[in-house]
Design an enzyme around this catalytic site. Structure first.
Site, mmCIF file in Angstrom:
data_model
loop_
_atom_site.group_PDB
_atom_site.id
_atom_site.type_symbol
_atom_site.label_atom_id
_atom_site.label_comp_id
_atom_site.label_asym_id
_atom_site.label_seq_id
_atom_site.Cartn_x
_atom_site.Cartn_y
_atom_site.Cartn_z
ATOM 1 C CE1 TYR A 162 4.448 8.247 10.999
ATOM 2 C CE2 TYR A 162 6.202 8.448 12.626
ATOM 3 C CZ TYR A 162 5.720 7.926 11.448
ATOM 4 O OH TYR A 162 6.494 7.061 10.716
ATOM 5 C CB THR A 184 -0.940 0.030 1.216
ATOM 6 O OG1 THR A 184 -0.168 0.063 2.431
ATOM 7 C CG2 THR A 184 -1.856 -1.180 1.216
ATOM 8 N N GLY A 185 0.358 2.300 -0.615
ATOM 9 C CA GLY A 185 1.100 3.554 -0.687
ATOM 10 C C GLY A 185 2.456 3.382 -1.338
ATOM 11 C CB ILE A 195 9.413 3.424 2.567
ATOM 12 C CG1 ILE A 195 10.452 4.282 3.296
ATOM 13 C CG2 ILE A 195 9.443 1.992 3.099
ATOM 14 C CD1 ILE A 195 10.189 4.442 4.781
ATOM 15 N N GLY A 196 7.523 2.763 0.080
ATOM 16 C CA GLY A 196 6.618 1.829 -0.577
ATOM 17 C C GLY A 196 7.103 1.416 -1.949
#
Length: 264
Positions: free
Chosen positions: A154, A13-14, A19-20
């Site tokens: 976060y 996802t993303g 990083i994805g």
């Protein structure tokens, strides 16, 4: 170590950038068929075009869906009905004074960073356990245990992912499916560059800005630099492989020694 994920299907996802995208590239480079996810068709297709150049012969599938919604999860299941590897990478971050974080923002961070991953796990884990094979991963953060004062919403969401991961690992106990968190440290992505410049002098050249950020805001790092996305991806590819068949229920650190602990 040669990791062969041929015949496996993955969803990250993303994964149109940062990083994805690095994880998608790593999985694709090891032979997996990889669903590349984002909300914008244009961005997903551009990401796949770039990944295709970086991994000649790679099999990348567009999964245009908002992974934070029930409809998005259902669409992902339609596109990739028999998933072997789920990497819950989607997440948002930003800095804000603790007492100024509204209820709306608290909910948004939980919905995007935590509930989206829970929903996708509920969607795909039953099929994995039924087939007796699968990998579920959550991209957490050093912020899960060393909560930054400037972004506690976060940190909260990443701490929650540790509990989610451990809980689903217990749900999958004895099935051949492993569930783990990858605790990423401060990582060099485009979004992080913007974040760094929100905290340090924007006139500084990037190498100096990075050093100033690490010195002032992340002094615990033993690496003393930002981690590259590919370094996170290497761990994700390993955990997706048969080499990691006995690693489950863990919080595996790729944090550059940021967390001051001798335990994982």
């Amino acid at each position: 170590m040669r990791i062969d994920l041929s015949g496996r299907t993955a969803l990250v996802t993303g994964s149109t950038q940062g990083i994805g995208a690095a994880i998608a590239r790593g999985l694709g480079g090891s032979g997996a068929r990889v669903g590349v996810n984002g909300r914008s068709e244009d961005r997903v297709l551009r990401a796949i075009e770039k990944l295709g150049r970086e991994v000649p012969g790679g099999d990348f599938v567009p999964v245009v869906a908002d992974a934070t919604t029930e409809e998005g999860a259902a669409h992902a299941a339609e596109r990739l009905p028999e998933l072997d590897i789920l990497v819950n990478n989607l997440g948002i971050f930003g800095s804000q004074p603790a007492l100024e974080i509204s209820d709306t923002e608290w909910r948004r961070y939980f919905d995007v960073n935590v509930l989206s991953a829970v929903r996708l796990t509920r969607t795909f884990l039953p099929g994995m356990t039924r087939r007796g094979r699968g990998r579920v991963q959550y991209i957490a953060s050093d912020s899960a245990v060393v909560v930054p004062a400037e972004m506690i919403h976060y940190g909260m969401s990443k701490t929650a992912l540790l509990a989610v991961s451990r809980g689903f690992a217990k749900e999958a106990a004895g099935t051949g499916v492993t569930v783990n968190c990858v605790m990423a440290g401060p990582t060099h992505t485009g979004g992080v560059e913007d974040f760094v410049y929100s905290l340090v002098d924007r006139e500084l050249p990037w190498p100096e800005a990075q050093r100033a950020f690490m010195r002032e805001y992340r002094p615990q790092s033993l690496l003393q630099r930002l981690i590259e996305p590919e370094e996170i991806a290497h761990m994700c590819v390993y955990l997706a492989s048969d080499f990691a068949s006995a690693t489950t229920g863990g919080a595996v650190r790729v944090d550059g020694g940021y967390v001051d602990s001798i335990l994982p």
